[in-house]
Design a protein around this motif. Structure first.
Motif, mmCIF file in Angstrom:
data_model
loop_
_atom_site.group_PDB
_atom_site.id
_atom_site.type_symbol
_atom_site.label_atom_id
_atom_site.label_comp_id
_atom_site.label_asym_id
_atom_site.label_seq_id
_atom_site.Cartn_x
_atom_site.Cartn_y
_atom_site.Cartn_z
ATOM 1 N N ALA A 85 0.810 -1.214 0.000
ATOM 2 C CA ALA A 85 0.000 0.000 0.000
ATOM 3 C C ALA A 85 0.842 1.261 0.000
ATOM 4 O O ALA A 85 0.335 2.346 -0.241
ATOM 5 C CB ALA A 85 -0.921 0.005 1.223
ATOM 6 N N PHE A 86 2.139 1.108 0.239
ATOM 7 C CA PHE A 86 2.996 2.288 0.331
ATOM 8 C C PHE A 86 4.271 2.092 -0.494
ATOM 9 O O PHE A 86 5.369 2.089 0.024
ATOM 10 C CB PHE A 86 3.361 2.576 1.796
ATOM 11 N N PRO A 87 4.146 1.916 -1.802
ATOM 12 C CA PRO A 87 5.300 1.581 -2.628
ATOM 13 C C PRO A 87 6.289 2.718 -2.795
ATOM 14 O O PRO A 87 7.444 2.490 -3.155
ATOM 15 C CB PRO A 87 4.659 1.204 -3.964
ATOM 16 N N LEU A 88 5.891 3.962 -2.540
ATOM 17 C CA LEU A 88 6.780 5.087 -2.779
ATOM 18 C C LEU A 88 7.593 5.446 -1.541
ATOM 19 O O LEU A 88 8.468 6.303 -1.616
ATOM 20 C CB LEU A 88 5.962 6.321 -3.216
ATOM 21 N N LEU A 89 7.289 4.790 -0.443
ATOM 22 C CA LEU A 89 8.005 5.094 0.785
ATOM 23 C C LEU A 89 9.257 4.246 0.908
ATOM 24 O O LEU A 89 9.302 3.111 0.465
ATOM 25 C CB LEU A 89 7.106 4.842 1.998
ATOM 26 N N PHE A 90 10.283 4.827 1.526
ATOM 27 C CA PHE A 90 11.509 4.069 1.755
ATOM 28 C C PHE A 90 11.241 3.051 2.855
ATOM 29 O O PHE A 90 10.728 3.374 3.909
ATOM 30 C CB PHE A 90 12.637 5.019 2.187
ATOM 31 N N CYS A 91 11.586 1.794 2.592
ATOM 32 C CA CYS A 91 11.255 0.711 3.518
ATOM 33 C C CYS A 91 12.380 0.477 4.512
ATOM 34 O O CYS A 91 13.544 0.381 4.129
ATOM 35 C CB CYS A 91 10.983 -0.584 2.748
ATOM 36 N N HIS A 92 11.998 0.357 5.741
ATOM 37 C CA HIS A 92 12.913 -0.020 6.805
ATOM 38 C C HIS A 92 12.476 -1.379 7.347
ATOM 39 O O HIS A 92 11.370 -1.826 7.094
ATOM 40 C CB HIS A 92 12.903 1.019 7.932
ATOM 41 N N SER A 93 13.350 -1.995 8.088
ATOM 42 C CA SER A 93 12.969 -3.262 8.709
ATOM 43 C C SER A 93 12.392 -2.992 10.090
ATOM 44 O O SER A 93 12.869 -2.129 10.812
ATOM 45 C CB SER A 93 14.188 -4.184 8.830
ATOM 46 N N LEU A 94 11.331 -3.732 10.418
ATOM 47 C CA LEU A 94 10.780 -3.707 11.765
ATOM 48 C C LEU A 94 11.448 -4.800 12.578
ATOM 49 O O LEU A 94 11.856 -5.823 12.034
ATOM 50 C CB LEU A 94 9.275 -3.947 11.734
ATOM 51 N N THR A 95 11.536 -4.595 13.842
ATOM 52 C CA THR A 95 12.103 -5.606 14.723
ATOM 53 C C THR A 95 11.072 -6.007 15.764
ATOM 54 O O THR A 95 10.542 -5.152 16.473
ATOM 55 C CB THR A 95 13.373 -5.084 15.436
#
Length: 285
Positions: free
Chosen positions: A17-27
């Protein structure tokens, strides 16, 4: 933190749903043991904690709890409300989520009135605009056994005495041992039966014949390893019950036999006298 296990799960993918956002990893870091024990009939918190991002948007937060083996939905939360249309019927009205604690990184789930069937491995998945991550917790269920009920069957004295111990309402199946006064394990000489009742809980009946027959000491031991429950009860069998009962029965049999013989002799004597009197009366006439 000493004694605390942490499991880190890297993000598998970013939210579509958020392809334009820079992805970070969740922990996701579960501060509780990966395996936990819950009491049947009580409530339990399934832990799931993650590292929150300072700028994360709760409107884009998705939390899903499901069974690891079957993917059955236990609870889901998104659009800032519980989404229970796809919830497995077994968990209907039995789960509670804490949305007010999401900003603190808490996605734990409360499971109410734990049942035997709730024993399973659960997966918590947290997703937002920064990524997605999952963690698991294995839930085991248990119930403590009741205080042992001890009875001694006096009617079994002629067969060397019968001691019975009854415990109820426990889970899982417990270990039962009998120890003699000399420290010998005499569990093989006992007759131990396991039965399941309502809710799948066990009732245990263990019967032990006194092999000596003239009094001794025994120790009954029950262990529920899952709850670290151990009950040790000592008991003493005093006197010489079999010999005393045999003597009493013998005296009773002798007395009864003599009474019967005397009664028969009395009846026979009366019959003889009546018969003789009848004959004499006939001769007079």
């Amino acid at each position: 933190m000493a004694g605390v296990r942490r499991r880190h799960f890297l993000s598998l993918s970013c939210l579509f749903a958020f392809p334009l956002l820079f992805c970070h990893s969740l922990t996701i870091a579960s501060l509780a043991p990966s395996t936990m024990v819950a009491l049947i009939g009580r409530d339990v918190i399934l832990p799931c904690s993650f590292t929150p991002h300072p700028s994360m948007n709760l409107l884009r937060m998705v939390v899903t709890w499901q069974l690891l083996d079957t993917d059955a939905v236990v609870h889901s939360y998104y659009y800032q409300r519980d989404q229970l249309d796809l919830q497995d019927p077994a968990y209907l009205h039995r789960t509670k989520f804490f949305p007010d604690e999401l900003l603190e990184g808490n996605a734990s789930l409360q499971l109410n009135i734990v049942r035997l069937e709730d024993e399973a491995q659960y997966m918590c998945t947290v997703s937002n605009e920064f990524g997605s991550s999952s963690g698991t917790v294995k839930l085991l269920v248990a119930a403590p056994y009741s205080e042992p009920l001890l009875t001694f069957d006096l009617q079994a004295c002629l067969s060397s005495g019968l001691v019975r111990v009854l415990v109820t309402g426990g889970y899982p199946k417990a270990e039962v041992e009998w120890i003699s006064a000399r420290g010998d394990n005499v569990s093989e000489e006992a007759n131990t039966e396991f039965q399941t009742g309502p809710g799948g809980l066990y009732s245990i009946t263990s019967r032990l014949h006194d092999p000596q027959g003239n009094g001794t000491n025994y120790t009954f031991i029950l262990r529920n390893q899952r709850l670290k429950q151990e009950m040790i009860r000592s008991l003493a069998i005093e006197g010489s019950c079999p010999v005393e009962v045999r003597a009493q029965l013998l005296r009773w049999h002798v007395c009864f036999g003599i009474t019967v013989v005397l009664l028969i002799l009395t009846v026979a004597s009366l019959a003889f006298l009546l018969h003789r009197k009848s004959r004499l009366a006939g001769q007079v006439l």
